[in-house]
Design an enzyme around this catalytic site. Structure first.
Site, PDB file in Angstrom:
ATOM      1  N   ASN A  40       0.903   3.322  10.963  1.00 27.55           N
ATOM      2  CA  ASN A  40       0.053   3.813  12.059  1.00 27.55           C
ATOM      3  C   ASN A  40       0.279   2.902  13.254  1.00 27.55           C
ATOM      4  O   ASN A  40       0.723   1.768  13.085  1.00 27.55           O
ATOM      5  CB  ASN A  40      -1.434   3.726  11.637  1.00 27.55           C
ATOM      6  CG  ASN A  40      -1.811   2.308  11.253  1.00 27.55           C
ATOM      7  OD1 ASN A  40      -1.529   1.860  10.124  1.00 27.55           O
ATOM      8  ND2 ASN A  40      -2.420   1.581  12.162  1.00 27.55           N
ATOM      9  N   HIS A  68      -7.593   4.335   6.094  1.00 31.32           N
ATOM     10  CA  HIS A  68      -6.752   4.008   4.938  1.00 31.32           C
ATOM     11  C   HIS A  68      -5.995   5.257   4.483  1.00 31.32           C
ATOM     12  O   HIS A  68      -4.873   5.175   3.995  1.00 31.32           O
ATOM     13  CB  HIS A  68      -7.636   3.454   3.816  1.00 31.32           C
ATOM     14  CG  HIS A  68      -6.861   2.865   2.673  1.00 31.32           C
ATOM     15  ND1 HIS A  68      -5.908   1.880   2.840  1.00 31.32           N
ATOM     16  CD2 HIS A  68      -6.891   3.118   1.333  1.00 31.32           C
ATOM     17  CE1 HIS A  68      -5.385   1.565   1.658  1.00 31.32           C
ATOM     18  NE2 HIS A  68      -5.964   2.303   0.732  1.00 31.32           N
ATOM     19  N   SER A  93       0.822  -1.223   0.000  1.00 27.42           N
ATOM     20  CA  SER A  93       0.000   0.000   0.000  1.00 27.42           C
ATOM     21  C   SER A  93       0.847   1.260   0.000  1.00 27.42           C
ATOM     22  O   SER A  93       1.688   1.439   0.879  1.00 27.42           O
ATOM     23  CB  SER A  93      -0.827   0.083   1.294  1.00 27.42           C
ATOM     24  OG  SER A  93      -1.988  -0.635   1.176  1.00 27.42           O
ATOM     25  N   HIS A 135      -4.179   0.640  -5.379  1.00 22.28           N
ATOM     26  CA  HIS A 135      -3.423  -0.516  -5.853  1.00 22.28           C
ATOM     27  C   HIS A 135      -3.553  -0.614  -7.357  1.00 22.28           C
ATOM     28  O   HIS A 135      -4.630  -0.876  -7.874  1.00 22.28           O
ATOM     29  CB  HIS A 135      -3.967  -1.822  -5.260  1.00 22.28           C
ATOM     30  CG  HIS A 135      -3.609  -2.020  -3.836  1.00 22.28           C
ATOM     31  ND1 HIS A 135      -2.605  -2.862  -3.431  1.00 22.28           N
ATOM     32  CD2 HIS A 135      -4.115  -1.481  -2.707  1.00 22.28           C
ATOM     33  CE1 HIS A 135      -2.501  -2.825  -2.120  1.00 22.28           C
ATOM     34  NE2 HIS A 135      -3.416  -2.002  -1.649  1.00 22.28           N
ATOM     35  N   ALA A 186       2.300  -2.223   4.243  1.00 25.92           N
ATOM     36  CA  ALA A 186       1.975  -1.233   5.256  1.00 25.92           C
ATOM     37  C   ALA A 186       1.405  -2.025   6.431  1.00 25.92           C
ATOM     38  O   ALA A 186       0.646  -2.971   6.223  1.00 25.92           O
ATOM     39  CB  ALA A 186       0.931  -0.271   4.715  1.00 25.92           C
ATOM     40  N   HIS A 199      -5.612  -9.309  -2.028  1.00 26.91           N
ATOM     41  CA  HIS A 199      -5.793  -9.573  -0.589  1.00 26.91           C
ATOM     42  C   HIS A 199      -6.903 -10.596  -0.357  1.00 26.91           C
ATOM     43  O   HIS A 199      -7.872 -10.652  -1.107  1.00 26.91           O
ATOM     44  CB  HIS A 199      -6.145  -8.273   0.146  1.00 26.91           C
ATOM     45  CG  HIS A 199      -5.079  -7.234   0.059  1.00 26.91           C
ATOM     46  ND1 HIS A 199      -4.984  -6.375  -1.008  1.00 26.91           N
ATOM     47  CD2 HIS A 199      -4.060  -6.932   0.895  1.00 26.91           C
ATOM     48  CE1 HIS A 199      -3.944  -5.571  -0.823  1.00 26.91           C
ATOM     49  NE2 HIS A 199      -3.365  -5.886   0.326  1.00 26.91           N
ATOM     50  N   MET A 201      -2.674  -7.180   6.657  1.00 24.88           N
ATOM     51  CA  MET A 201      -3.670  -8.016   5.961  1.00 24.88           C
ATOM     52  C   MET A 201      -3.072  -8.726   4.744  1.00 24.88           C
ATOM     53  O   MET A 201      -3.786  -9.081   3.812  1.00 24.88           O
ATOM     54  CB  MET A 201      -4.849  -7.143   5.518  1.00 24.88           C
ATOM     55  CG  MET A 201      -5.465  -6.323   6.642  1.00 24.88           C
ATOM     56  SD  MET A 201      -6.717  -5.180   6.016  1.00 24.88           S
ATOM     57  CE  MET A 201      -6.980  -4.132   7.457  1.00 24.88           C
ATOM     58  N   SER A 202      -1.746  -8.903   4.737  1.00 22.84           N
ATOM     59  CA  SER A 202      -1.113  -9.524   3.559  1.00 22.84           C
ATOM     60  C   SER A 202       0.153 -10.264   3.974  1.00 22.84           C
ATOM     61  O   SER A 202       0.320 -10.617   5.141  1.00 22.84           O
ATOM     62  CB  SER A 202      -0.752  -8.429   2.540  1.00 22.84           C
ATOM     63  OG  SER A 202       0.257  -7.591   3.071  1.00 22.84           O
ATOM     64  N   TYR A 225      -9.164 -10.465   1.866  1.00 20.69           N
ATOM     65  CA  TYR A 225     -10.452  -9.810   2.163  1.00 20.69           C
ATOM     66  C   TYR A 225     -11.233  -9.413   0.909  1.00 20.69           C
ATOM     67  O   TYR A 225     -12.400  -9.055   0.978  1.00 20.69           O
ATOM     68  CB  TYR A 225     -10.259  -8.576   3.081  1.00 20.69           C
ATOM     69  CG  TYR A 225      -9.376  -7.484   2.508  1.00 20.69           C
ATOM     70  CD1 TYR A 225      -9.801  -6.658   1.475  1.00 20.69           C
ATOM     71  CD2 TYR A 225      -8.100  -7.277   3.033  1.00 20.69           C
ATOM     72  CE1 TYR A 225      -8.988  -5.671   0.957  1.00 20.69           C
ATOM     73  CE2 TYR A 225      -7.276  -6.289   2.528  1.00 20.69           C
ATOM     74  CZ  TYR A 225      -7.725  -5.491   1.489  1.00 20.69           C
ATOM     75  OH  TYR A 225      -6.919  -4.527   0.977  1.00 20.69           O
ATOM     76  N   GLU A 226     -10.586  -9.488  -0.238  1.00 21.99           N
ATOM     77  CA  GLU A 226     -11.310  -9.178  -1.478  1.00 21.99           C
ATOM     78  C   GLU A 226     -12.241 -10.308  -1.889  1.00 21.99           C
ATOM     79  O   GLU A 226     -13.059 -10.131  -2.791  1.00 21.99           O
ATOM     80  CB  GLU A 226     -10.311  -8.866  -2.605  1.00 21.99           C
ATOM     81  CG  GLU A 226      -9.554  -7.573  -2.330  1.00 21.99           C
ATOM     82  CD  GLU A 226      -8.485  -7.309  -3.366  1.00 21.99           C
ATOM     83  OE1 GLU A 226      -8.834  -6.953  -4.497  1.00 21.99           O
ATOM     84  OE2 GLU A 226      -7.299  -7.473  -3.046  1.00 21.99           O
TER      85      GLU A 226
HETATM   86  N1  HPA Z   1      -4.013  -3.136  10.824  1.00 16.11           N
HETATM   87  C1  HPA Z   1      -4.044  -3.978   9.780  1.00 16.11           C
HETATM   88  N2  HPA Z   1      -3.512  -3.686   8.619  1.00 16.11           N
HETATM   89  C2  HPA Z   1      -2.896  -2.506   8.480  1.00 16.11           C
HETATM   90  C3  HPA Z   1      -2.816  -1.582   9.531  1.00 16.11           C
HETATM   91  C4  HPA Z   1      -3.399  -1.925  10.778  1.00 16.11           C
HETATM   92  O1  HPA Z   1      -3.385  -1.161  11.760  1.00 16.11           O
HETATM   93  N3  HPA Z   1      -2.140  -0.499   9.065  1.00 16.11           N
HETATM   94  C5  HPA Z   1      -1.813  -0.776   7.779  1.00 16.11           C
HETATM   95  N4  HPA Z   1      -2.261  -1.987   7.418  1.00 16.11           N
END
Ligand code: HPA
Length: 273
Positions: free
Chosen positions: A236, A248, A31, A62, A114, A84, A212-213, A86-87
């Site tokens: 973050n 996001h 990301s 993406h 990320a 991903h 998530m990856s 989740y898609e």
């Molecule tokens: N959680 C899950 N996936 C992420 C996060 C998070 O805080 N930040 C960036 N991708």
């Protein structure tokens, strides 16, 4: 033949109709990090939509294509945009693009993403060298009939992230004056960010970052014998660590802010790995 393998072979044939480029290093851009592809002396690009049977990503920010070319003298293939879980794709589709790069000839894999900071000593904007991962939060991409052509039924996972690559990366980061955290990445499904209770749980599991990856891709690549390294951009702090809500937008803004350092680091890694 297993249909997962058949699909891989169809995709490989489709790629081979467009290019005979043989990469040494495969790179997955996370990301906000997709612009790195601009550093590649490009020989060829293939949109995912042009590859028969290929899963296509739907996330804003993406792009979806393979970029083939050179960083210095090193032949690379980069994924600008990944798929991903989740898609809604089955896990075997999520890791198909990674396996495909292995079948194109790439022996080494550099994963980026990320991630949320779970370790309380981290700060947004840090980079974390992935030392190990936890995939317990997602189904294994190896579930189902084993694809003997790729690897064994019960693969060893005691060194998913190469110790050799790790020392190269630390040396290059030192030279560039880039601080690197080191830690364990836990993959959960998303797409919702985690709750504070989930973050406390994975901290107890031993995770330092969450996303998530990546871990599923590393697992599939290790199954087929690729040498792997991974770097997370801590975009973050994870849920509940601060009072801020997660978005996001924040993830992308932090990734953009540190993109220059990330790009120089990845270039030096590729040249020296
Ligand atoms: N959680 C899950 N996936 C992420 C996060 C998070 O805080 N930040 C960036 N991708």
């Amino acid at each position: 033949m297993d249909n997962v393998y058949e699909k891989l072979m169809t995709c490989l044939a489709s790629v081979r109709q467009k290019t005979d480029f043989v990469p040494e290093v495969a790179l997955i851009l996370g990301s906000g990090l997709g612009n790195y592809a601009e550093h590649i002396k490009t020989e060829c690009m293939i949109e995912y939509t042009e590859i028969e049977g290929f899963p296509v990503s739907t996330v804003a920010g993406h792009k979806g294509r393979y970029v083939f070319g050179y960083i210095g003298d090193v032949p690379v293939v980069a994924m600008q945009g990944r798929v991903h879980y989740y898609e809604g794709y089955p896990m075997t589709d999520v890791v198909l693009p990674t396996r495909l790069m292995g079948l194109m000839g790439a022996k080494k894999l550099i994963l980026t993403n990320a991630a949320g900071g779970v370790n309380l000593s981290y700060k947004a904007g840090d980079f974390m060298l992935i030392t190990d991962h936890i995939t317990t939060g997602v189904p294994s991409p190896l579930i189902g009939q084993n694809i003997e052509e790729l690897g064994v039924r019960f693969p060893d996972m005691s060194e998913v992230y190469s110790l050799r690559m790790k020392s190269v990366i630390k040396e290059q980061a030192d030279k560039l004056g880039i601080k690197l955290q080191e830690g364990v990445y836990a993959q959960l499904t998303g797409p919702a960010y985690e709750t504070p209770a989930e973050i406390r749980m994975i901290r107890i599991w031993g995770a330092d970052a969450v996303g998530m990856s990546t871990a599923c891709e590393a697992l599939a690549a290790r199954h087929m014998g690729m040498e792997i390294c991974g770097i997370s951009c801590i975009t973050n702090m994870a849920a509940g660590v601060t009072n801020e809500k997660l978005s996001h937008k924040e993830v992308q803004e932090t990734a953009d802010r540190v993109a220059k350092d990330f790009e120089s680091l990845v270039t030096e890694i590729i040249k020296n790995i």
